[in-house]
Enzyme design. Structure first.
Site, PDB file in Angstrom:
ATOM      1  CE1 TYR A 195      -3.392  -2.911  -0.033  1.00 46.25           C
ATOM      2  CE2 TYR A 195      -4.186  -2.031   2.008  1.00 46.25           C
ATOM      3  CZ  TYR A 195      -4.025  -3.015   0.921  1.00 46.25           C
ATOM      4  OH  TYR A 195      -5.014  -3.864   0.976  1.00 46.25           O
ATOM      5  CG  ASP A 243      -2.891 -19.854  -1.207  1.00 43.48           C
ATOM      6  OD1 ASP A 243      -1.884 -19.788  -0.446  1.00 43.48           O
ATOM      7  OD2 ASP A 243      -2.591 -20.552  -2.166  1.00 43.48           O
ATOM      8  CG  ASP A 262      -7.505  -4.040   3.671  1.00 43.58           C
ATOM      9  OD1 ASP A 262      -8.445  -3.970   4.370  1.00 43.58           O
ATOM     10  OD2 ASP A 262      -7.257  -3.330   2.617  1.00 43.58           O
ATOM     11  CG  ASP A 305     -12.845  -6.433   5.779  1.00 44.03           C
ATOM     12  OD1 ASP A 305     -12.354  -5.370   6.989  1.00 44.03           O
ATOM     13  OD2 ASP A 305     -13.124  -5.728   4.678  1.00 44.03           O
ATOM     14  CE  LYS A 323       0.766 -17.570  -3.160  1.00 47.17           C
ATOM     15  NZ  LYS A 323      -0.350 -18.632  -3.058  1.00 47.17           N
TER      16      LYS A 323
END
Ligand code: NAD
Length: 371
Positions: free
Chosen positions: A143, A225, A249, A253, A193
């Site tokens: 980000y 994943d 992020d 959620d 990852k």
């Protein structure tokens, strides 16, 4: 001598001014039970700051935050400010607070209160007793990484973002997560990852390198994943999860929805010295603002997190959380957590009534403790 706790209260926009005073009142009452006093400095942030002070994060607001032991924030934003240029929007106030106060560690608990087990999208047996803490790196990663932008290359446009973490950034967020895991069930899952992204290979190496310093914590690693899949398959396997900005992020959620309602979710954003900003996960909910319909519990639970993580008052945090559990057990519900209408002894109440019920719950708990 009475301990005086200074809190900067930034109610912000929409339902913020409805829920923050309730959290402040609950905090004040719970602190009084342990002989501590609360000193509140109110300040502007977001849309209301644009309207009243010409910018989303006035200097006085930053100064009030810096002078405080911790910050309690409501929410920012609303349709009336959406047409403004990006750097003059309410959200800039929030981003400015995070960067100026160096709030690099975002803590998002996903805790299911037993009376709300039916509100989850998963089967009650999968989520009952759920208590996960996601620790997300908040000020680095893709980000913020440079270069970033949309460029021309070989006669077409290419979009570029950069996933970048320096060792010290990984180490400081990992230490926050190890410390938290040590105080909870002692399990830390680092999400990356590393099979595809070198940046997260370094992440895994740095996190692993700290494990010997925390013998009381069992460290595991999981690809993002798989972590997404496991969160909806068997979420109770997790205690603390730590991950970078983007993965955090998304995963926070996902974890949030396991608990059923946006109106129940608190968060903390911490700096290196334990200073923190505490806010509900939800936004300013302009669709219900001013209607006495907002659920104040996410903000109240954010105040409880403040007691635990910035004020070192875990008993006060527990008292506030018990009060929330207590009002839910009595069947009191704001509309968002009613689950399709009043039934089985549940009663729909408004924001203010929920606040009064919480205060009564804390006060009755104190009487019980004293008798
Ligand atoms: P939102 O979280 O404000 O609302 C989403 C839905 O959930 C709405 O239907 C709302 O009524 C409901 N809801 C949210 N909080 C609730 C509560 N406490 N009690 C009961 N119902 C609740 O998200 P949105 O509608 O996408 O955004 C509205 C505004 O908030 C936008 O301007 C957005 O930019 C801003 N926003 C701010 C923050 C923040 O301040 N941290 C976060 C998200 C969105």
């Amino acid at each position: 001598m009475t301990r005086v706790i200074k809190v900067a209260a930034l109610a912000g926009d929409g339902i913020g001014p409805e829920v923050v005073p309730i959290a402040v009142a609950v905090l004040r009452t719970a602190l009084a039970e342990v002989g501590a006093a609360l000193e509140v400095q109110e300040a502007l942030v977001g849309g209301c700051a644009i309207d009243q002070a010409g910018e989303p994060l006035p200097e006085e607001t930053l100064a009030a935050c810096r002078a405080a032991d911790a910050v309690l924030l409501g929410a920012v934003g609303g349709p009336q400010w959406e047409d403004r240029p990006m750097d003059q929007r309410p959200e800039k106030g929030l981003l400015g607070l995070r960067s100026n106060l160096e709030l690099f560690a975002n803590l998002r608990p996903a805790l299911l209160f037993p009376p709300l087990a039916q509100a989850s999208s998963l089967k009650p047996e999968l989520v009952s007793g759920l208590d996960i803490l996601i620790v997300r790196e908040l000020t680095g990663g893709i980000y913020f990484g440079e270069p970033r932008g949309i460029f021309f290359e070989d006669n077409e446009r290419v979009g570029v973002n950069t996933y970048k973490y320096a060792e010290h950034e990984i180490e400081r967020i990992a230490r926050v997560a190890f410390d938290l895991a040590a105080k909870r069930q002692g399990r830390l899952c680092s999400v990356d990852k590393a099979n595809v992204l070198e940046a997260t290979d370094l992440w895994r190496e740095v996190v692993s390198g700290l494990a010997d310093e925390y013998p009381q914590v069992a460290l595991s690693h999981m690809y993002v994943d798989n972590a997404g899949m496991q969160l909806v398959r068997a979420p109770k396997q997790f205690d603390v999860m730590v991950t970078g900005n983007m993965f955090g992020d998304i995963l926070s959620d996902v974890a949030a929805m396991l608990t059923g309602s946006l109106g129940m979710l608190p968060s903390a954003s911490l700096a290196a010295d334990g200073f923190g900003l505490y806010e509900p996960v939800h936004g300013s909910a302009p669709d219900i603002a001013g209607q006495d319909a907002a659920n104040p519990l996410a903000t109240v639970l954010s105040a409880a997190m403040m007691c635990r993580y910035s004020l070192d008052l875990p008993a006060v945090a527990a008292r506030i959380e018990e009060a929330v559990d207590g009002v839910l057990r009595r069947g009191l519900r704001t509309a968002d957590i009613l689950g399709g209408g009043e039934q089985d002894g549940m009663e729909q109440i408004g924001t203010k009534a929920m606040g009064e019920a919480l205060l009564a719950e804390i006060e009755s708990g104190a009487e019980g403790a004293g008798s």
